[in-house]
Scaffold this motif. Structure first.
Motif, PDB file in Angstrom:
ATOM      1  N   GLU A 129      17.867  -1.258  17.318  1.00  0.00           N
ATOM      2  CA  GLU A 129      17.162  -0.613  16.209  1.00  0.00           C
ATOM      3  C   GLU A 129      17.071  -1.508  14.978  1.00  0.00           C
ATOM      4  O   GLU A 129      16.614  -1.065  13.917  1.00  0.00           O
ATOM      5  N   ARG A 130      17.500  -2.762  15.128  1.00  0.00           N
ATOM      6  CA  ARG A 130      17.607  -3.613  13.939  1.00  0.00           C
ATOM      7  C   ARG A 130      16.566  -4.735  13.962  1.00  0.00           C
ATOM      8  O   ARG A 130      16.438  -5.471  14.949  1.00  0.00           O
ATOM      9  N   LYS A 131      15.882  -4.878  12.868  1.00  0.00           N
ATOM     10  CA  LYS A 131      14.789  -5.848  12.751  1.00  0.00           C
ATOM     11  C   LYS A 131      15.326  -7.243  12.464  1.00  0.00           C
ATOM     12  O   LYS A 131      16.158  -7.435  11.573  1.00  0.00           O
ATOM     13  N   ILE A 132      14.826  -8.229  13.208  1.00  0.00           N
ATOM     14  CA  ILE A 132      15.209  -9.626  12.979  1.00  0.00           C
ATOM     15  C   ILE A 132      14.008 -10.493  12.612  1.00  0.00           C
ATOM     16  O   ILE A 132      14.179 -11.643  12.217  1.00  0.00           O
ATOM     17  N   SER A 133      12.794  -9.942  12.753  1.00  0.00           N
ATOM     18  CA  SER A 133      11.597 -10.741  12.482  1.00  0.00           C
ATOM     19  C   SER A 133      10.424  -9.848  12.120  1.00  0.00           C
ATOM     20  O   SER A 133      10.224  -8.796  12.720  1.00  0.00           O
ATOM     21  N   GLY A 134       9.650 -10.296  11.133  1.00  0.00           N
ATOM     22  CA  GLY A 134       8.367  -9.682  10.810  1.00  0.00           C
ATOM     23  C   GLY A 134       7.287 -10.740  10.910  1.00  0.00           C
ATOM     24  O   GLY A 134       7.541 -11.926  10.668  1.00  0.00           O
ATOM     25  N   ASN A 135       6.081 -10.326  11.286  1.00  0.00           N
ATOM     26  CA  ASN A 135       5.005 -11.284  11.527  1.00  0.00           C
ATOM     27  C   ASN A 135       3.723 -10.871  10.820  1.00  0.00           C
ATOM     28  O   ASN A 135       3.489  -9.688  10.583  1.00  0.00           O
ATOM     29  N   ALA A 136       2.896 -11.854  10.498  1.00  0.00           N
ATOM     30  CA  ALA A 136       1.626 -11.604   9.827  1.00  0.00           C
ATOM     31  C   ALA A 136       0.619 -12.665  10.266  1.00  0.00           C
ATOM     32  O   ALA A 136       1.002 -13.699  10.834  1.00  0.00           O
ATOM     33  N   GLN A 137      -0.661 -12.410   9.988  1.00  0.00           N
ATOM     34  CA  GLN A 137      -1.712 -13.326  10.428  1.00  0.00           C
ATOM     35  C   GLN A 137      -2.776 -13.506   9.348  1.00  0.00           C
ATOM     36  O   GLN A 137      -2.945 -12.655   8.474  1.00  0.00           O
ATOM     37  N   PHE A 138      -3.489 -14.637   9.476  1.00  0.00           N
ATOM     38  CA  PHE A 138      -4.606 -14.932   8.567  1.00  0.00           C
ATOM     39  C   PHE A 138      -5.674 -15.657   9.356  1.00  0.00           C
ATOM     40  O   PHE A 138      -5.376 -16.500  10.213  1.00  0.00           O
ATOM     41  N   SER A 139      -6.938 -15.333   9.079  1.00  0.00           N
ATOM     42  CA  SER A 139      -8.053 -15.952   9.778  1.00  0.00           C
ATOM     43  C   SER A 139      -9.132 -16.348   8.787  1.00  0.00           C
ATOM     44  O   SER A 139      -9.431 -15.606   7.845  1.00  0.00           O
ATOM     45  N   ARG A 181      15.775  -1.359   8.587  1.00  0.00           N
ATOM     46  CA  ARG A 181      17.087  -1.979   8.717  1.00  0.00           C
ATOM     47  C   ARG A 181      16.942  -3.354   9.338  1.00  0.00           C
ATOM     48  O   ARG A 181      16.211  -3.552  10.305  1.00  0.00           O
ATOM     49  N   VAL A 182      17.644  -4.305   8.757  1.00  0.00           N
ATOM     50  CA  VAL A 182      17.530  -5.688   9.221  1.00  0.00           C
ATOM     51  C   VAL A 182      18.885  -6.200   9.694  1.00  0.00           C
ATOM     52  O   VAL A 182      19.936  -5.638   9.370  1.00  0.00           O
ATOM     53  N   ALA A 183      18.850  -7.267  10.501  1.00  0.00           N
ATOM     54  CA  ALA A 183      20.073  -7.882  11.006  1.00  0.00           C
ATOM     55  C   ALA A 183      19.858  -9.378  11.149  1.00  0.00           C
ATOM     56  O   ALA A 183      18.721  -9.861  11.277  1.00  0.00           O
ATOM     57  N   ASN A 184      20.939 -10.125  11.132  1.00  0.00           N
ATOM     58  CA  ASN A 184      20.889 -11.557  11.379  1.00  0.00           C
ATOM     59  C   ASN A 184      21.053 -11.850  12.864  1.00  0.00           C
ATOM     60  O   ASN A 184      21.842 -11.202  13.561  1.00  0.00           O
ATOM     61  N   ILE A 185      20.344 -12.849  13.350  1.00  0.00           N
ATOM     62  CA  ILE A 185      20.419 -13.256  14.751  1.00  0.00           C
ATOM     63  C   ILE A 185      21.825 -13.734  15.106  1.00  0.00           C
ATOM     64  O   ILE A 185      22.280 -13.564  16.247  1.00  0.00           O
TER      65      ILE A 185
END
Length: 330
Positions: A129-139, A181-185
């Motif tokens: 349930e813990r986030k380690i990465s968020g992503n985004a894009q550009f074109s 909620r975030v977590a470290n790898i």
């Protein structure tokens, strides 16, 4: 695909400029991969209202960079424990919004290290349930990038503190960041690694099928162009703050001994275009005179402080200090 080294730079303005330069200027007959690590900074999404996303007092006291990126999405906190990756390539008409295509090699690399990561929602990587990465894009103009964060050993408390907004102050058109909620790898690794070892492991895994890591070597002229772009865009107040969507600010606060203040500001493109001051304070002067002096001022601490320093605040509002009054505006 070729790997482009950022030469270990940790300046977020330079790294974002490098990413844009690769996108717009390197030969489009190749795809590119870029890794970078930034010193403490908040990276604002293209369509966000900067002042609404950051804890300004915390950011200023901790000397945290605030830089707007090209891609949309929410604000993210970067520090030296956060590894960022960017896949830069032609836009084939099918890859934009296809986050899975770009996160799959990262997920595979993480799983090889014993980290049970998976893509969740539209653009996040999680372990449980813990986030380690968020992503985004550009074109743009037939080219695109898909980039993401990897929380490796980041100062989680700073993530929470730096991005803590005072949302009740604003009525805005901007997209609010979704904070989960975030977590470290590092919490999930079977064997301890430094961030450099982690970076190298990720790099080798991504290029595993090719058997080697092909590099694209940037020239001195390339680096001069990157520096120029960093100066013109990513170190520009107009870019980082002035592009914030128009918003109304209302701050109601009681200052002990002076009374209650109700401040209304209309801010457009980072500038105050209208202001009104209400409250139950006792002052000798007409508060509208102060409101008029605020119009045309940048909505940021140093500019406001400079204007307020030339005003006899006690004449208009009773026993208030410059610092107390500044808290009414920010």
């Amino acid at each position: 695909m070729r790997f482009v080294s950022n030469n270990g730079n940790t300046d977020p303005t330079l790294n974002l400029a490098l990413e844009e330069y690769i996108l717009r200027s390197l030969p489009d007959n190749d795809d590119y991969l870029l890794f970078y690590i930034n010193e403490p900074s908040i990276i604002i999404g293209k369509n966000q209202n900067t002042v609404e996303e950051i804890n300004a007092e915390y950011v200023e006291s901790n000397h945290i960079h605030v830089v707007r990126r090209l891609s949309g999405g929410g604000a993210v906190y970067h520090d030296l424990g956060n590894l960022n990756f960017s896949f830069i390539m032609k836009d084939d008409g099918k890859s934009f919004h296809n986050f899975k295509k770009f996160t799959e090699p990262v997920v595979r690399a993480l799983q090889q290290l014993g980290v049970n990561a998976e893509m969740t929602g539209r653009n996040d990587l999680q372990v449980g349930e813990r986030k380690i990465s968020g992503n985004a894009q550009f074109s743009t103009k037939g080219k695109m990038f898909s980039h993401g964060t990897l929380l490796f050993d980041s100062e989680i408390e700073n993530v929470v503190s730096a991005l803590k907004p005072s949302a009740e102050k604003y009525v805005s058109k901007s997209t609010k960041s979704i904070r989960s909620r975030v977590a470290n790898i590092t919490e999930f690794l079977k064997e301890p690694l430094t961030i450099e070892q982690f970076r190298q492991s990720l790099l080798q895994s991504i290029f595993e099928q090719s058997g080697q890591i092909p590099f694209y070597e940037l020239t001195e002229q390339d680096w001069d162009n990157v520096q120029k772009l960093a100066n013109e865009r990513y170190r520009s107040w107009e870019w980082n703050y002035g592009l914030s969507p128009a918003f109304n600010v209302q701050q109601k606060k009681r200052i002990e001994g002076a009374g209650t203040f109700d401040i209304r500001l209309q801010v457009e493109e980072g500038m105050i275009v209208n202001a009104a001051i209400f409250g139950d304070f006792f002052g000798r002067g007409d508060s509208n005179e102060v409101a008029i002096q605020l119009i045309g001022t940048r909505y940021e601490a140093s500019a406001l402080k400079q204007v307020l320093a030339g005003i006899d605040l006690s004449y208009y509002f009773g026993p208030v200090t410059l610092e107390e009054w500044l808290t009414l505006l920010l």
